[in-house]
Motif scaffolding. Structure first.
Motif, PDB file in Angstrom:
ATOM      1  N   ASP A   1     -64.510 -23.297  96.303  1.00 13.63           N
ATOM      2  CA  ASP A   1     -65.859 -22.736  96.176  1.00 13.63           C
ATOM      3  C   ASP A   1     -65.800 -21.225  95.988  1.00 13.63           C
ATOM      4  OD1 ASP A   1     -67.068 -25.203  96.429  1.00 13.63           O
ATOM      5  OD2 ASP A   1     -67.250 -25.041  98.612  1.00 13.63           O
ATOM      6  N   LEU A   2     -64.882 -20.576  96.663  1.00 18.02           N
ATOM      7  CA  LEU A   2     -64.733 -19.133  96.521  1.00 18.02           C
ATOM      8  C   LEU A   2     -64.315 -18.765  95.103  1.00 18.02           C
ATOM      9  CD1 LEU A   2     -64.611 -16.325  97.923  1.00 18.02           C
ATOM     10  CD2 LEU A   2     -62.196 -16.794  98.311  1.00 18.02           C
ATOM     11  N   PHE A   3     -63.352 -19.485  94.538  1.00 21.98           N
ATOM     12  CA  PHE A   3     -62.911 -19.223  93.163  1.00 21.98           C
ATOM     13  C   PHE A   3     -64.032 -19.505  92.161  1.00 21.98           C
ATOM     14  CE2 PHE A   3     -58.373 -20.199  94.646  1.00 21.98           C
ATOM     15  CZ  PHE A   3     -58.162 -18.870  94.970  1.00 21.98           C
ATOM     16  N   ARG A   4     -64.777 -20.578  92.393  1.00 22.77           N
ATOM     17  CA  ARG A   4     -65.886 -20.920  91.510  1.00 22.77           C
ATOM     18  C   ARG A   4     -66.943 -19.814  91.537  1.00 22.77           C
ATOM     19  NH1 ARG A   4     -67.205 -25.458  93.870  1.00 22.77           N
ATOM     20  NH2 ARG A   4     -65.409 -26.477  92.951  1.00 22.77           N
ATOM     21  N   ALA A   5     -67.260 -19.320  92.711  1.00 27.32           N
ATOM     22  CA  ALA A   5     -68.248 -18.247  92.826  1.00 27.32           C
ATOM     23  C   ALA A   5     -67.723 -16.962  92.193  1.00 27.32           C
ATOM     24  CB  ALA A   5     -68.594 -18.008  94.295  1.00 27.32           C
ATOM     25  N   TRP A   6     -66.432 -16.690  92.344  1.00 24.24           N
ATOM     26  CA  TRP A   6     -65.840 -15.493  91.740  1.00 24.24           C
ATOM     27  C   TRP A   6     -65.924 -15.558  90.208  1.00 24.24           C
ATOM     28  CZ3 TRP A   6     -64.544 -10.720  92.558  1.00 24.24           C
ATOM     29  CH2 TRP A   6     -63.690 -10.080  91.671  1.00 24.24           C
ATOM     30  N   ARG A   7     -65.590 -16.712  89.634  1.00 28.48           N
ATOM     31  CA  ARG A   7     -65.673 -16.857  88.178  1.00 28.48           C
ATOM     32  C   ARG A   7     -67.119 -16.728  87.696  1.00 28.48           C
ATOM     33  NH1 ARG A   7     -61.641 -20.890  89.013  1.00 28.48           N
ATOM     34  NH2 ARG A   7     -63.269 -22.464  89.072  1.00 28.48           N
ATOM     35  N   LYS A   8     -68.052 -17.305  88.437  1.00 28.98           N
ATOM     36  CA  LYS A   8     -69.461 -17.212  88.062  1.00 28.98           C
ATOM     37  C   LYS A   8     -69.933 -15.755  88.129  1.00 28.98           C
ATOM     38  CE  LYS A   8     -74.008 -18.938  89.290  1.00 28.98           C
ATOM     39  NZ  LYS A   8     -74.794 -19.718  90.232  1.00 28.98           N
ATOM     40  N   ALA A   9     -69.527 -15.028  89.144  1.00 29.55           N
ATOM     41  CA  ALA A   9     -69.913 -13.620  89.268  1.00 29.55           C
ATOM     42  C   ALA A   9     -69.317 -12.789  88.139  1.00 29.55           C
ATOM     43  CB  ALA A   9     -69.473 -13.080  90.629  1.00 29.55           C
ATOM     44  N   ARG A  10     -68.075 -13.066  87.763  1.00 32.21           N
ATOM     45  CA  ARG A  10     -67.447 -12.325  86.663  1.00 32.21           C
ATOM     46  C   ARG A  10     -68.150 -12.600  85.344  1.00 32.21           C
ATOM     47  NH1 ARG A  10     -61.141 -13.022  86.422  1.00 32.21           N
ATOM     48  NH2 ARG A  10     -61.832 -13.159  84.290  1.00 32.21           N
ATOM     49  N   ARG A  11     -68.510 -13.884  85.106  1.00 28.91           N
ATOM     50  CA  ARG A  11     -69.227 -14.218  83.872  1.00 28.91           C
ATOM     51  C   ARG A  11     -70.584 -13.526  83.843  1.00 28.91           C
ATOM     52  NH1 ARG A  11     -67.338 -19.676  84.754  1.00 28.91           N
ATOM     53  NH2 ARG A  11     -69.373 -20.095  85.665  1.00 28.91           N
ATOM     54  N   ALA A  12     -71.276 -13.511  84.973  1.00 30.24           N
ATOM     55  CA  ALA A  12     -72.578 -12.857  85.023  1.00 30.24           C
ATOM     56  C   ALA A  12     -72.429 -11.346  84.830  1.00 30.24           C
ATOM     57  CB  ALA A  12     -73.255 -13.154  86.360  1.00 30.24           C
ATOM     58  N   TRP A  13     -71.391 -10.762  85.372  1.00 31.77           N
ATOM     59  CA  TRP A  13     -71.170  -9.328  85.238  1.00 31.77           C
ATOM     60  C   TRP A  13     -70.920  -8.951  83.782  1.00 31.77           C
ATOM     61  CZ3 TRP A  13     -71.687  -5.234  88.349  1.00 31.77           C
ATOM     62  CH2 TRP A  13     -71.100  -4.035  87.950  1.00 31.77           C
ATOM     63  N   HIS A  14     -70.199  -9.803  83.079  1.00 32.69           N
ATOM     64  CA  HIS A  14     -69.878  -9.540  81.673  1.00 32.69           C
ATOM     65  C   HIS A  14     -70.959 -10.046  80.718  1.00 32.69           C
ATOM     66  CE1 HIS A  14     -65.929  -7.935  82.456  1.00 32.69           C
ATOM     67  NE2 HIS A  14     -65.683  -8.970  83.251  1.00 32.69           N
ATOM     68  N   GLY A  15     -71.988 -10.671  81.238  1.00 33.01           N
ATOM     69  CA  GLY A  15     -73.077 -11.156  80.415  1.00 33.01           C
ATOM     70  C   GLY A  15     -72.788 -12.481  79.740  1.00 33.01           C
ATOM     71  N   ASP A  16     -71.815 -13.239  80.221  1.00 33.54           N
ATOM     72  CA  ASP A  16     -71.435 -14.503  79.603  1.00 33.54           C
ATOM     73  C   ASP A  16     -71.972 -15.712  80.354  1.00 33.54           C
ATOM     74  OD1 ASP A  16     -69.980 -12.942  77.873  1.00 33.54           O
ATOM     75  OD2 ASP A  16     -68.094 -13.212  78.958  1.00 33.54           O
ATOM     76  N   ASP A  17     -72.877 -15.517  81.304  1.00 32.83           N
ATOM     77  CA  ASP A  17     -73.373 -16.622  82.101  1.00 32.83           C
ATOM     78  C   ASP A  17     -74.259 -17.518  81.239  1.00 32.83           C
ATOM     79  OD1 ASP A  17     -73.735 -18.239  84.263  1.00 32.83           O
ATOM     80  OD2 ASP A  17     -75.218 -16.972  85.244  1.00 32.83           O
ATOM     81  N   PRO A  18     -73.907 -18.792  81.051  1.00 32.29           N
ATOM     82  CA  PRO A  18     -74.705 -19.658  80.187  1.00 32.29           C
ATOM     83  C   PRO A  18     -76.066 -19.999  80.771  1.00 32.29           C
ATOM     84  CG  PRO A  18     -72.971 -20.924  81.237  1.00 32.29           C
ATOM     85  CD  PRO A  18     -72.756 -19.461  81.613  1.00 32.29           C
ATOM     86  N   ARG A  19     -76.245 -19.886  82.088  1.00 33.92           N
ATOM     87  CA  ARG A  19     -77.517 -20.187  82.717  1.00 33.92           C
ATOM     88  C   ARG A  19     -78.352 -18.919  82.827  1.00 33.92           C
ATOM     89  NH1 ARG A  19     -75.014 -22.876  87.752  1.00 33.92           N
ATOM     90  NH2 ARG A  19     -73.111 -22.208  86.774  1.00 33.92           N
ATOM     91  N   PRO A  20     -79.675 -19.053  82.661  1.00 32.23           N
ATOM     92  CA  PRO A  20     -80.527 -17.855  82.764  1.00 32.23           C
ATOM     93  C   PRO A  20     -80.632 -17.322  84.165  1.00 32.23           C
ATOM     94  CG  PRO A  20     -81.853 -19.807  82.253  1.00 32.23           C
ATOM     95  CD  PRO A  20     -80.417 -20.233  82.287  1.00 32.23           C
TER      96      PRO A  20
END
Length: 50
Positions: free
Chosen positions: A31-50
């Motif tokens: 769960d920690l790794f999943r949250a870290w990847r999600k935070a990195r994607r959101a930081w870089h603007g690559d988050d597929p979810r709004p």
């Protein structure tokens, strides 16, 4: 004799508690790794979810 029994029980309990704590930590890692990847994607603007 009683002191020996207490030492034996303590010697068995310490590794048991350590393994219990380690298992709890390892269970949280995915769960920690999943949250870290999600935070990195959101930081870089690559988050597929709004």
């Amino acid at each position: 004799m009683d002191a020996a029994v207490v030492w034996i029980l303590a010697a068995a309990a310490v590794p048991g508690c350590a393994l219990f704590a380690l298992k709890g930590l390892l269970d949280q890692l995915p769960d920690l790794f999943r949250a870290w990847r999600k935070a990195r994607r959101a930081w870089h603007g690559d988050d597929p979810r709004p």
